[in-house]
Every structure is written in C-alpha cells, then in structure tokens.
Design a protein around this motif. Structure first.
Motif, PDB file in Angstrom:
ATOM      1  N   LYS A   7       0.829  -1.207   0.000  1.00 54.70           N
ATOM      2  CA  LYS A   7       0.000   0.000   0.000  1.00 54.70           C
ATOM      3  C   LYS A   7       0.864   1.259   0.000  1.00 54.70           C
ATOM      4  CE  LYS A   7      -4.259  -1.362   0.005  1.00 54.70           C
ATOM      5  NZ  LYS A   7      -5.167  -0.993  -1.067  1.00 54.70           N
ATOM      6  N   ALA A   8       1.956   1.243   0.730  1.00 54.24           N
ATOM      7  CA  ALA A   8       2.849   2.402   0.784  1.00 54.24           C
ATOM      8  C   ALA A   8       3.518   2.627  -0.565  1.00 54.24           C
ATOM      9  CB  ALA A   8       3.897   2.196   1.872  1.00 54.24           C
ATOM     10  N   GLU A   9       4.033   1.566  -1.150  1.00 50.79           N
ATOM     11  CA  GLU A   9       4.711   1.694  -2.444  1.00 50.79           C
ATOM     12  C   GLU A   9       3.759   2.170  -3.536  1.00 50.79           C
ATOM     13  OE1 GLU A   9       6.532  -2.119  -2.941  1.00 50.79           O
ATOM     14  OE2 GLU A   9       8.270  -1.559  -1.728  1.00 50.79           O
ATOM     15  N   GLU A  10       2.498   1.811  -3.407  1.00 48.54           N
ATOM     16  CA  GLU A  10       1.471   2.264  -4.333  1.00 48.54           C
ATOM     17  C   GLU A  10       1.390   3.790  -4.352  1.00 48.54           C
ATOM     18  OE1 GLU A  10      -2.657   1.184  -3.427  1.00 48.54           O
ATOM     19  OE2 GLU A  10      -2.407  -0.469  -4.821  1.00 48.54           O
ATOM     20  N   ARG A  11       1.729   4.404  -3.213  1.00 42.44           N
ATOM     21  CA  ARG A  11       1.661   5.859  -3.057  1.00 42.44           C
ATOM     22  C   ARG A  11       3.052   6.496  -2.988  1.00 42.44           C
ATOM     23  NH1 ARG A  11      -2.586   3.326  -0.837  1.00 42.44           N
ATOM     24  NH2 ARG A  11      -4.604   4.322  -0.808  1.00 42.44           N
ATOM     25  N   TRP A  12       4.065   5.790  -3.457  1.00 42.24           N
ATOM     26  CA  TRP A  12       5.447   6.265  -3.505  1.00 42.24           C
ATOM     27  C   TRP A  12       5.991   6.606  -2.123  1.00 42.24           C
ATOM     28  CZ3 TRP A  12       7.680   5.485  -8.116  1.00 42.24           C
ATOM     29  CH2 TRP A  12       6.837   5.358  -9.215  1.00 42.24           C
ATOM     30  N   ILE A  13       5.590   5.828  -1.103  1.00 39.46           N
ATOM     31  CA  ILE A  13       6.084   6.026   0.254  1.00 39.46           C
ATOM     32  C   ILE A  13       7.116   4.947   0.548  1.00 39.46           C
ATOM     33  CG2 ILE A  13       5.474   6.051   2.703  1.00 39.46           C
ATOM     34  CD1 ILE A  13       2.634   6.930   1.810  1.00 39.46           C
ATOM     35  N   GLU A  14       8.285   5.371   0.987  1.00 41.04           N
ATOM     36  CA  GLU A  14       9.350   4.423   1.302  1.00 41.04           C
ATOM     37  C   GLU A  14       9.088   3.780   2.664  1.00 41.04           C
ATOM     38  OE1 GLU A  14      14.105   4.578   2.208  1.00 41.04           O
ATOM     39  OE2 GLU A  14      13.260   6.061   0.839  1.00 41.04           O
ATOM     40  N   VAL A  15       9.267   2.473   2.749  1.00 42.80           N
ATOM     41  CA  VAL A  15       9.060   1.739   3.994  1.00 42.80           C
ATOM     42  C   VAL A  15      10.400   1.234   4.486  1.00 42.80           C
ATOM     43  CG1 VAL A  15       7.977  -0.276   5.066  1.00 42.80           C
ATOM     44  CG2 VAL A  15       6.741   1.034   3.327  1.00 42.80           C
ATOM     45  N   GLU A  16      10.684   1.508   5.742  1.00 40.86           N
ATOM     46  CA  GLU A  16      11.923   1.049   6.347  1.00 40.86           C
ATOM     47  C   GLU A  16      11.573   0.216   7.577  1.00 40.86           C
ATOM     48  OE1 GLU A  16      15.814   2.837   8.675  1.00 40.86           O
ATOM     49  OE2 GLU A  16      14.470   4.193   7.623  1.00 40.86           O
ATOM     50  N   ARG A  17      12.013  -1.023   7.594  1.00 38.54           N
ATOM     51  CA  ARG A  17      11.746  -1.889   8.735  1.00 38.54           C
ATOM     52  C   ARG A  17      12.776  -1.594   9.825  1.00 38.54           C
ATOM     53  NH1 ARG A  17       8.780  -6.869   8.747  1.00 38.54           N
ATOM     54  NH2 ARG A  17       8.992  -7.785  10.797  1.00 38.54           N
ATOM     55  N   VAL A  18      12.299  -1.337  11.034  1.00 38.20           N
ATOM     56  CA  VAL A  18      13.169  -0.963  12.148  1.00 38.20           C
ATOM     57  C   VAL A  18      12.987  -1.960  13.280  1.00 38.20           C
ATOM     58  CG1 VAL A  18      13.663   0.864  13.821  1.00 38.20           C
ATOM     59  CG2 VAL A  18      12.957   1.464  11.507  1.00 38.20           C
ATOM     60  N   ASP A  19      14.075  -2.276  13.956  1.00 37.68           N
ATOM     61  CA  ASP A  19      14.036  -3.187  15.106  1.00 37.68           C
ATOM     62  C   ASP A  19      13.323  -2.499  16.267  1.00 37.68           C
ATOM     63  OD1 ASP A  19      14.543  -5.192  17.007  1.00 37.68           O
ATOM     64  OD2 ASP A  19      16.478  -4.299  17.530  1.00 37.68           O
ATOM     65  N   GLU A  20      12.127  -2.944  16.576  1.00 35.28           N
ATOM     66  CA  GLU A  20      11.329  -2.318  17.634  1.00 35.28           C
ATOM     67  C   GLU A  20      11.994  -2.450  18.999  1.00 35.28           C
ATOM     68  OE1 GLU A  20       6.917  -2.535  19.684  1.00 35.28           O
ATOM     69  OE2 GLU A  20       7.390  -3.879  18.051  1.00 35.28           O
ATOM     70  N   TYR A  21      12.631  -3.573  19.250  1.00 35.24           N
ATOM     71  CA  TYR A  21      13.260  -3.780  20.554  1.00 35.24           C
ATOM     72  C   TYR A  21      14.359  -2.742  20.793  1.00 35.24           C
ATOM     73  CZ  TYR A  21      15.389  -5.997  24.583  1.00 35.24           C
ATOM     74  OH  TYR A  21      15.877  -6.234  25.838  1.00 35.24           O
ATOM     75  N   GLY A  22      15.108  -2.422  19.759  1.00 33.89           N
ATOM     76  CA  GLY A  22      16.183  -1.438  19.870  1.00 33.89           C
ATOM     77  C   GLY A  22      15.676  -0.037  20.165  1.00 33.89           C
ATOM     78  N   LEU A  23      14.464   0.283  19.713  1.00 33.61           N
ATOM     79  CA  LEU A  23      13.889   1.603  19.970  1.00 33.61           C
ATOM     80  C   LEU A  23      13.357   1.750  21.391  1.00 33.61           C
ATOM     81  CD1 LEU A  23      11.901   2.249  16.666  1.00 33.61           C
ATOM     82  CD2 LEU A  23      14.070   3.258  17.354  1.00 33.61           C
ATOM     83  N   ALA A  24      13.046   0.635  22.025  1.00 30.68           N
ATOM     84  CA  ALA A  24      12.519   0.616  23.402  1.00 30.68           C
ATOM     85  C   ALA A  24      11.240   1.438  23.534  1.00 30.68           C
ATOM     86  CB  ALA A  24      13.582   1.099  24.385  1.00 30.68           C
TER      87      ALA A  24
END
Length: 101
Positions: A7-24
């Motif tokens: 859905k994001a790519e359909e609207r030219w939005i870049e998706v970045e997967r981030v480690d949730e545990y590291g963000l706390a």
C-alpha cells in the motif's frame, strides 16, 4: 508487513523496517524519556516512575514511534495519507450510511 509495504509503495512512500526492541518504545516514557521495564504496570497501562505520566501503553509506544519519524512535532505531526481515518455518517433523510463530505 507485505500488505502495508504494498500500500505504501502504491503511493510512492518508502518503507523502512526498524528493530522495535532497539527503539525501546514500549518501556520509554514519551514525556520525559525515562526507560524502565517496570513502567509497564500491566497490559494496557503505562505509569512513568520518574515524571508520573499515566497513559495507555500502546499510545505511549505510538508517540515514541512517531517521535522517531517526526522528531520536531511543531513542524509536522502528519501521519500521512494511509493513516487518515474514514468517517461515515448516517443520513436520516435517505436512511443510508455515506462518507462524510
């Protein structure tokens, strides 16, 4: 994740997967930044032992996630077109549910 990315790519939005545990995001207070596992009092309840913020734990984590994407909320608190809620109202004259105009 794949549906979201599609859905994001359909609207030219870049998706970045981030480690949730590291963000706390679940254990960090969105108000003062204090980190403590014990702040998650129970499922759904977050109480900061430093600034005494009481919040829904999911909302606290969501605000922490938002802050990583938009560090300066005075400039932009937009969550993008994908997060815009759809509002539907019941029209009593037609007795139908229709999108809000």
């Amino acid at each position: 994740m794949s549906h979201f990315k599609y859905k994001a790519e359909e609207r030219w939005i870049e998706v970045e997967r981030v480690d949730e545990y590291g963000l706390a995001t679940s254990i960090m207070c969105c108000e003062c930044g204090a980190k403590a596992e014990s702040n998650r009092v129970e499922r759904g309840l977050y109480v900061c032992s430093v600034c005494e913020l009481v919040a829904n734990s999911d909302l606290n984590a969501a605000e922490n996630m938002r802050a990583t994407v938009t560090p300066n909320p005075s400039h932009d608190r937009s969550s993008g077109c994908l997060a815009q809620p759809s509002v539907r109202l019941f029209d009593t004259s037609t007795e139908r549910v229709a999108p809000q105009e």
